[in-house]
Design a protein around this motif. Structure first.
Motif, PDB file in Angstrom:
ATOM      1  N   LYS A  96      56.540  67.770  58.433  1.00 51.80           N
ATOM      2  CA  LYS A  96      55.291  68.486  58.628  1.00 51.80           C
ATOM      3  C   LYS A  96      55.386  69.877  58.020  1.00 51.80           C
ATOM      4  CE  LYS A  96      53.581  66.217  62.842  1.00 51.80           C
ATOM      5  NZ  LYS A  96      54.698  65.232  63.028  1.00 51.80           N
ATOM      6  N   ASN A  97      54.285  70.328  57.437  1.00 47.84           N
ATOM      7  CA  ASN A  97      54.263  71.683  56.875  1.00 47.84           C
ATOM      8  C   ASN A  97      53.950  72.707  57.955  1.00 47.84           C
ATOM      9  OD1 ASN A  97      54.961  71.175  54.218  1.00 47.84           O
ATOM     10  ND2 ASN A  97      52.879  70.611  53.652  1.00 47.84           N
ATOM     11  N   CYS A  98      54.499  73.899  57.787  1.00 48.27           N
ATOM     12  CA  CYS A  98      54.290  74.990  58.739  1.00 48.27           C
ATOM     13  C   CYS A  98      54.324  76.283  57.948  1.00 48.27           C
ATOM     14  CB  CYS A  98      55.409  75.001  59.782  1.00 48.27           C
ATOM     15  SG  CYS A  98      57.036  75.240  59.044  1.00 48.27           S
ATOM     16  N   TYR A  99      54.227  77.406  58.638  1.00 41.65           N
ATOM     17  CA  TYR A  99      54.387  78.677  57.950  1.00 41.65           C
ATOM     18  C   TYR A  99      54.999  79.697  58.902  1.00 41.65           C
ATOM     19  CZ  TYR A  99      53.999  82.673  54.989  1.00 41.65           C
ATOM     20  OH  TYR A  99      54.340  83.762  54.248  1.00 41.65           O
ATOM     21  N   PHE A 100      56.178  80.193  58.559  1.00 37.77           N
ATOM     22  CA  PHE A 100      56.845  81.226  59.359  1.00 37.77           C
ATOM     23  C   PHE A 100      56.651  82.568  58.678  1.00 37.77           C
ATOM     24  CE2 PHE A 100      59.521  79.318  62.723  1.00 37.77           C
ATOM     25  CZ  PHE A 100      59.243  77.985  62.491  1.00 37.77           C
ATOM     26  N   PRO A 101      56.781  83.656  59.456  1.00 37.10           N
ATOM     27  CA  PRO A 101      56.558  85.000  58.904  1.00 37.10           C
ATOM     28  C   PRO A 101      57.519  85.327  57.758  1.00 37.10           C
ATOM     29  CG  PRO A 101      56.469  85.054  61.289  1.00 37.10           C
ATOM     30  CD  PRO A 101      56.969  83.704  60.926  1.00 37.10           C
ATOM     31  N   LEU A 102      57.011  86.184  56.919  1.00 37.01           N
ATOM     32  CA  LEU A 102      57.751  86.679  55.750  1.00 37.01           C
ATOM     33  C   LEU A 102      58.896  87.605  56.199  1.00 37.01           C
ATOM     34  CD1 LEU A 102      57.673  87.382  52.577  1.00 37.01           C
ATOM     35  CD2 LEU A 102      56.179  89.261  53.240  1.00 37.01           C
ATOM     36  N   PHE A 103      58.719  88.249  57.366  1.00 36.05           N
ATOM     37  CA  PHE A 103      59.622  89.320  57.802  1.00 36.05           C
ATOM     38  C   PHE A 103      60.708  88.809  58.742  1.00 36.05           C
ATOM     39  CE2 PHE A 103      57.045  92.194  55.615  1.00 36.05           C
ATOM     40  CZ  PHE A 103      55.722  91.938  55.893  1.00 36.05           C
ATOM     41  N   VAL A 104      61.904  89.333  58.554  1.00 35.60           N
ATOM     42  CA  VAL A 104      63.046  88.905  59.358  1.00 35.60           C
ATOM     43  C   VAL A 104      63.562  90.110  60.143  1.00 35.60           C
ATOM     44  CG1 VAL A 104      65.169  87.552  59.315  1.00 35.60           C
ATOM     45  CG2 VAL A 104      63.683  87.570  57.310  1.00 35.60           C
ATOM     46  N   PRO A 155      63.741  63.610  65.726  1.00 38.57           N
ATOM     47  CA  PRO A 155      64.097  64.640  64.745  1.00 38.57           C
ATOM     48  C   PRO A 155      62.959  65.637  64.571  1.00 38.57           C
ATOM     49  CG  PRO A 155      63.410  62.659  63.611  1.00 38.57           C
ATOM     50  CD  PRO A 155      63.408  62.316  65.066  1.00 38.57           C
ATOM     51  N   LEU A 156      63.340  66.885  64.300  1.00 38.88           N
ATOM     52  CA  LEU A 156      62.347  67.918  63.985  1.00 38.88           C
ATOM     53  C   LEU A 156      62.418  68.130  62.478  1.00 38.88           C
ATOM     54  CD1 LEU A 156      60.297  70.103  64.765  1.00 38.88           C
ATOM     55  CD2 LEU A 156      62.203  71.671  65.133  1.00 38.88           C
ATOM     56  N   LYS A 157      61.281  67.933  61.813  1.00 38.34           N
ATOM     57  CA  LYS A 157      61.284  68.028  60.341  1.00 38.34           C
ATOM     58  C   LYS A 157      60.146  68.927  59.875  1.00 38.34           C
ATOM     59  CE  LYS A 157      62.770  63.198  59.800  1.00 38.34           C
ATOM     60  NZ  LYS A 157      62.356  61.909  59.187  1.00 38.34           N
ATOM     61  N   LEU A 158      60.482  70.135  59.475  1.00 35.36           N
ATOM     62  CA  LEU A 158      59.464  71.086  59.015  1.00 35.36           C
ATOM     63  C   LEU A 158      59.762  71.536  57.593  1.00 35.36           C
ATOM     64  CD1 LEU A 158      59.011  73.355  62.178  1.00 35.36           C
ATOM     65  CD2 LEU A 158      57.731  71.298  61.537  1.00 35.36           C
ATOM     66  N   ASN A 159      58.687  71.857  56.883  1.00 33.39           N
ATOM     67  CA  ASN A 159      58.776  72.364  55.524  1.00 33.39           C
ATOM     68  C   ASN A 159      57.777  73.488  55.354  1.00 33.39           C
ATOM     69  OD1 ASN A 159      59.428  72.086  52.507  1.00 33.39           O
ATOM     70  ND2 ASN A 159      57.197  71.835  52.501  1.00 33.39           N
ATOM     71  N   GLU A 196      60.807  75.058  51.164  1.00 35.05           N
ATOM     72  CA  GLU A 196      62.086  74.967  51.867  1.00 35.05           C
ATOM     73  C   GLU A 196      61.900  74.027  53.076  1.00 35.05           C
ATOM     74  OE1 GLU A 196      63.479  78.530  53.885  1.00 35.05           O
ATOM     75  OE2 GLU A 196      61.636  79.600  53.363  1.00 35.05           O
ATOM     76  N   GLY A 197      62.695  72.953  53.047  1.00 33.75           N
ATOM     77  CA  GLY A 197      62.634  71.987  54.151  1.00 33.75           C
ATOM     78  C   GLY A 197      63.768  72.273  55.116  1.00 33.75           C
ATOM     79  N   HIS A 198      63.478  72.200  56.406  1.00 31.74           N
ATOM     80  CA  HIS A 198      64.486  72.472  57.431  1.00 31.74           C
ATOM     81  C   HIS A 198      64.372  71.407  58.509  1.00 31.74           C
ATOM     82  CE1 HIS A 198      65.548  76.558  55.970  1.00 31.74           C
ATOM     83  NE2 HIS A 198      64.307  76.536  55.528  1.00 31.74           N
ATOM     84  N   THR A 199      65.366  70.526  58.584  1.00 34.62           N
ATOM     85  CA  THR A 199      65.266  69.385  59.487  1.00 34.62           C
ATOM     86  C   THR A 199      66.432  69.375  60.466  1.00 34.62           C
ATOM     87  OG1 THR A 199      66.397  68.076  57.812  1.00 34.62           O
ATOM     88  CG2 THR A 199      64.000  67.954  57.845  1.00 34.62           C
ATOM     89  N   ALA A 200      66.165  68.752  61.651  1.00 30.44           N
ATOM     90  CA  ALA A 200      67.199  68.677  62.687  1.00 30.44           C
ATOM     91  C   ALA A 200      67.224  67.269  63.253  1.00 30.44           C
ATOM     92  CB  ALA A 200      66.907  69.690  63.798  1.00 30.44           C
ATOM     93  N   PHE A 201      68.429  66.721  63.400  1.00 31.41           N
ATOM     94  CA  PHE A 201      68.609  65.338  63.849  1.00 31.41           C
ATOM     95  C   PHE A 201      69.597  65.277  64.996  1.00 31.41           C
ATOM     96  CE2 PHE A 201      66.432  63.540  60.237  1.00 31.41           C
ATOM     97  CZ  PHE A 201      66.642  64.455  59.219  1.00 31.41           C
ATOM     98  N   ALA A 202      69.574  64.154  65.713  1.00 33.75           N
ATOM     99  CA  ALA A 202      70.519  63.935  66.806  1.00 33.75           C
ATOM    100  C   ALA A 202      71.884  63.534  66.255  1.00 33.75           C
ATOM    101  CB  ALA A 202      70.002  62.854  67.743  1.00 33.75           C
ATOM    102  N   THR A 203      71.885  62.868  65.094  1.00 36.87           N
ATOM    103  CA  THR A 203      73.175  62.365  64.577  1.00 36.87           C
ATOM    104  C   THR A 203      73.433  62.804  63.148  1.00 36.87           C
ATOM    105  OG1 THR A 203      72.189  60.378  63.632  1.00 36.87           O
ATOM    106  CG2 THR A 203      72.833  60.257  65.955  1.00 36.87           C
ATOM    107  N   ASN A 261      69.698  69.763  58.112  1.00 35.71           N
ATOM    108  CA  ASN A 261      69.648  69.819  56.633  1.00 35.71           C
ATOM    109  C   ASN A 261      68.701  70.935  56.228  1.00 35.71           C
ATOM    110  OD1 ASN A 261      71.199  67.476  56.516  1.00 35.71           O
ATOM    111  ND2 ASN A 261      69.396  66.141  56.266  1.00 35.71           N
ATOM    112  N   SER A 262      68.900  71.467  55.021  1.00 40.02           N
ATOM    113  CA  SER A 262      67.866  72.325  54.413  1.00 40.02           C
ATOM    114  C   SER A 262      67.861  72.023  52.923  1.00 40.02           C
ATOM    115  CB  SER A 262      68.119  73.800  54.689  1.00 40.02           C
ATOM    116  OG  SER A 262      69.220  74.290  53.950  1.00 40.02           O
ATOM    117  N   TRP A 263      66.660  72.054  52.340  1.00 42.25           N
ATOM    118  CA  TRP A 263      66.526  71.629  50.947  1.00 42.25           C
ATOM    119  C   TRP A 263      65.372  72.368  50.262  1.00 42.25           C
ATOM    120  CZ3 TRP A 263      61.883  69.117  52.049  1.00 42.25           C
ATOM    121  CH2 TRP A 263      61.783  68.432  53.285  1.00 42.25           C
ATOM    122  N   ALA A 264      65.552  72.635  48.953  1.00 42.59           N
ATOM    123  CA  ALA A 264      64.561  73.442  48.230  1.00 42.59           C
ATOM    124  C   ALA A 264      64.526  73.131  46.751  1.00 42.59           C
ATOM    125  CB  ALA A 264      64.888  74.922  48.385  1.00 42.59           C
ATOM    126  N   TYR A 265      63.317  73.231  46.176  1.00 45.78           N
ATOM    127  CA  TYR A 265      63.183  73.412  44.735  1.00 45.78           C
ATOM    128  C   TYR A 265      62.167  74.517  44.533  1.00 45.78           C
ATOM    129  CZ  TYR A 265      58.697  70.865  44.081  1.00 45.78           C
ATOM    130  OH  TYR A 265      57.388  70.460  44.124  1.00 45.78           O
TER     131      TYR A 265
END
Ligand SMILES: O=C(C[C@H]1NCCC[C@H]1O)Cn1cnc2c(c1=O)CCCC2
Ligand SMILES: [Mg+2]
Length: 485
Positions: free
Chosen positions: A62-70, A129-133, A159-166, A257-261
């Motif tokens: 699923k697509n989302c949007y997090f803030p630009l600022f850290v 699993p949580l799967k956000l991009n 940038e894809g950021h996913t979380a799995f149980a295994t 995992n994290s992945w990008a082009y």
């Protein structure tokens, strides 16, 4: 005049800068390392995005949007992940006239932005699993030679950021995404890439392992990382306490995992396919696949010719082909040919009095200059066929050129010789990090050091007793080496 003042083989760097500007992809900006992406480039980004976004949605991302600022706290959280990069992080320190209490970083990547919330959102195994991009921009204040698309201080990516149980689920997804990156390069950009694994020295320090698709630029003899798909293991789960209660009620850390082009893909396409007349766009990603140009002759039925051009565009557009006519009165056909060649439009259609009389059009391919007369009766099928042939030919030519640069070496002397010949080097390696560091040290110079590019998943036969090219120790794998971007 219209032409380029640099040739690709004589002055690659100047040729590249001129081509992206004259092709109306890039406008240079008054802040170093930043570039304006004009519509001719943005449309290519969008065409790739349309494919990739649909594909990851099939994978339930699923697509989302997090803030630009850290906030500074989290950025420092991951020591080895950040320490190597700190100089690249850009900070906001003021608003208006006043200083900020605490400086705020601009995201160079979003692990540290997102993962505190992954920790909050992931409680039980049902949250996995949580799967956000996210499709966004990132800022990295690079200092080495800025190059449009290839190395800029701000760029667009997903940038894809996913979380799995295994771990198994994570390992599987890493390769599924890597295959999508291969398709982006080989099926859309017509660029051959090698799938492989990065060495421990070259991988993303915060992760467990990194896979990548590697491209190569024959003109400069440099490899270039096309896209990356990392398994982060449980490293970030530990740092950010991303735990869940598994089915047995035990507390466990997630596997991520994290992945990008990025827009770097467009630069690779320009470098690989461009020629001395300008851009050469693969039809699959070209904003415009066919440009129709009237060739009026004295007073020979000019209106009829213009009408035929308009009708041709309508027929092609109705068939899903991206076509336009250049009916501008104040430019000659010759000027238009050069202009659209510079912009890399894959196919040109000319319509003159003879074509009108014979109910045909003249089609000219941008990739190899081939001219073909097409009867209007079979217009759509023939144009579709030519576009497919152009797409395939661009890939075949690029693969043949890339393969011609591959040199298999066994010894250090052969390695150094191949490096001097701008080769993409395949060598048996003992897979020891110290040896890799030594190769970098021994090849340092103004051209940049050689580095390992990837260990290809497709491993050639490694005969028993084969020695590492650099250390003489027993080799355990074949690895690609070369200078890189
Ligand atoms: O960004 C990544 C890893 C990962 N980030 C998310 C998408 C996939 C992959 O690129 C690595 N990396 C590269 N460059 C930088 C950082 C960094 O973490 C952090 C600080 C500034 C520069
Ligand atoms: Mg970097």
């Amino acid at each position: 005049g219209l032409g380029l003042s640099f040739t690709k083989d004589e002055n690659f760097g100047e040729w590249y800068s001129e081509v992206v500007v004259n092709g109306e992809m890039i406008e240079y900006y008054d802040i170093s390392g930043c570039y304006i992406l004009r519509p001719w480039a943005m449309s290519i980004w969008e065409n790739m995005q349309t494919f990739f976004d649909a594909e990851i949605k099939k994978m339930k991302v699923k697509n989302c949007y997090f803030p630009l600022f850290v906030s500074p706290g989290v950025l420092q959280k991951e020591k080895d992940h950040i320490e190597g990069f700190a100089p690249e992080v850009a900070w906001v320190t003021k608003s208006g006239e006043s200083d900020l209490e605490v400086p705020i970083a601009i995201r160079p990547t979003s692990e540290t932005v997102m993962y505190p919330y992954y920790s909050k959102w992931i409680r039980g195994h049902r949250d996995l699993p949580l799967k956000l991009n996210q499709w966004c921009n990132v800022v990295r204040w690079e200092f080495s030679n800025p190059t449009p698309f290839i190395r800029s201080r701000e760029f667009l990516w997903q940038e894809g950021h996913t979380a799995f149980a295994t771990k198994e689920e994570a390992d599987t997804e890493v390769l599924q995404i890597l295959e999508l990156y291969r398709r982006i390069y080989e099926e859309f950009l017509a660029i051959p890439v090698t799938k492989g694994r990065k060495s421990e020295l070259e991988k993303f320090a915060g992760g467990l392992y990194t896979t990548s698709v590697e491209a190569f630029i024959p003109n400069t003899g440099r490899g270039i990382q096309g896209a990356t798909s990392h398994c982060l293991g449980q490293n970030f789960a530990k740092m950010f306490e991303i735990n869940f209660e598994n089915e047995k009620g035990e507390k466990s850390m997630v596997w991520q995992n994290s992945w990008a082009y990025s827009t770097r893909t467009i630069g690779v396409m320009v470098m690989v396919h461009g020629d001395n007349k300008g851009l050469v766009l693969p039809p699959k990603v070209a904003a415009l696949q066919v440009i129709v140009i009237p060739v009026p002759y004295k007073d020979a039925d000019t209106q009829g010719i213009f009408d035929a051009c308009t009708a041709t565009v309508a027929i092609l557009s109705d068939a899903g082909i991206r076509a336009e006519a250049d009916l501008r009165e104040n430019y000659s056909p010759g000027w238009k040919y050069s202009n659209w060649e510079m912009k890399g439009v894959p196919l040109r259609i000319e319509i003159g009095p003879r074509d009108l009389a014979n109910n045909q059009v003249r089609a000219v391919r941008r990739d190899n200059g081939e001219k073909i007369d097409i009867s209007r009766v079979f217009l759509v099928e023939q144009v579709k066929g030519m576009l497919e042939k152009i797409q395939q030919n661009l890939f075949d030519v690029a693969k043949q050129k890339r393969d011609a640069c591959i040199e298999v070496v066994k010894t250090w002397d052969e390695f150094i010789k191949a490096l001097g010949q701008k080769k993409l080097i395949l060598a048996p390696w003992c897979d020891e990090e110290e040896v890799e560091k030594d190769v970098k040290a021994r090849t340092k110079g103004e051209m940049g050091a050689a580095k390992s590019l990837c260990t290809p998943f497709e491993q050639p036969e490694l005969p028993e007793g084969t020695k590492c090219f650099a250390s003489g120790k027993p080799a355990t794998k074949w690895t690609y080496w070369g200078r890189s971007y």
